[in-house]
Design a protein around this motif. Sequence first.
Motif, mmCIF file in Angstrom:
data_model
loop_
_atom_site.group_PDB
_atom_site.id
_atom_site.type_symbol
_atom_site.label_atom_id
_atom_site.label_comp_id
_atom_site.label_asym_id
_atom_site.label_seq_id
_atom_site.Cartn_x
_atom_site.Cartn_y
_atom_site.Cartn_z
ATOM 1 N N LYS A 5 -43.836 -22.558 34.353
ATOM 2 C CA LYS A 5 -42.991 -21.914 34.963
ATOM 3 C C LYS A 5 -43.200 -20.374 34.794
ATOM 4 N N ASN A 6 -44.364 -20.246 34.301
ATOM 5 C CA ASN A 6 -45.025 -18.714 34.002
ATOM 6 C C ASN A 6 -43.670 -17.938 33.289
ATOM 7 N N SER A 7 -43.332 -18.465 32.457
ATOM 8 C CA SER A 7 -42.001 -17.595 31.555
ATOM 9 C C SER A 7 -42.189 -17.881 30.032
ATOM 10 N N LEU A 8 -41.897 -16.938 29.284
ATOM 11 C CA LEU A 8 -41.831 -16.411 28.021
ATOM 12 C C LEU A 8 -40.430 -16.423 27.544
ATOM 13 N N TYR A 9 -40.035 -17.022 26.230
ATOM 14 C CA TYR A 9 -38.703 -17.032 25.954
ATOM 15 C C TYR A 9 -38.501 -16.676 24.421
ATOM 16 N N LEU A 10 -37.422 -16.055 24.018
ATOM 17 C CA LEU A 10 -36.988 -15.632 22.656
ATOM 18 C C LEU A 10 -35.635 -16.259 22.504
ATOM 19 N N GLN A 11 -35.611 -17.256 21.726
ATOM 20 C CA GLN A 11 -34.292 -17.617 21.338
ATOM 21 C C GLN A 11 -33.744 -16.973 20.052
ATOM 22 N N MET A 12 -32.514 -16.335 20.260
ATOM 23 C CA MET A 12 -32.120 -15.681 18.914
ATOM 24 C C MET A 12 -30.960 -16.041 18.755
ATOM 25 N N ASN A 13 -30.967 -16.580 17.529
ATOM 26 C CA ASN A 13 -29.638 -17.035 16.658
ATOM 27 C C ASN A 13 -29.368 -16.221 15.349
ATOM 28 N N SER A 14 -28.117 -16.345 14.926
ATOM 29 C CA SER A 14 -27.742 -15.639 13.793
ATOM 30 C C SER A 14 -27.744 -14.242 13.903
#
Lengths: 111, 118
Positions: free
Chosen positions: B76-85
């Motif tokens: 998908k040509n995509s970068l992610y950052l899951q941010m918790n707390s």
Amino acid sequence: QSALTQPASVSGSPGQSITISCTGTSSDVGGYNYVSWYQQHPGKAPKLMIYEVSNRPSGVSNRFSGSKSGNTASLTISGLQAEDEADYYCSSYTSSSTPWVFGGGTKLTVL
Amino acid sequence: EVQLVESGGGLVKPGGSLRLSCAASGFTFSSYSMNWVRQAPGKGLEWVSSISSSSSYIYYADSVKGRFTISRDNAKNSLYLQMNSLRAEDTAVYYCARDVLTVRGADWGQGTLVTVSS
């Protein structure tokens, strides 16, 4: 506290030259030729100006030059222009657990 | 032309979660390492996380380790950052940046603002 030390501010008049220093250690600046410099205008994204100590990306003016001596890298801007007024950040590869470290940034004022 | 477009920022309460995305175009996304770098209001740049082209190598700043997760979807040509707390000190503009060989941050997106406040 940033890993690399830069002066908080420098200034110069149009046409003059200025130099911004970036001091690290033998574990980062002094140990590798992977120092980069970025220019950031207010509200804008950083832009790569110098990489691998002294190389300029395509499109960057040759008024911008970089060098290194020991643990200190330097960015020199010659023939200062009004549009050079911006924040400048150095960065380096590091052998620590943090693969990318930045300096605290230097605000360049063109008088 | 290389384009990196971040999205997903916004206002979130302390302890909440947010997922940032970075859509890449103009280059073969699967061949390049990517990074997240943030900038708190009025402050300097802070490296947050890096991921290699095939996701084999992932690194985090100590300030976000255990709370943030970087990932990518090369299809998908995509970068992610899951941010918790999330904490107030996570308030910043978050940039995605592309590495080219030994050059970190050769290209940057325009950034997305994350505000953590009650």
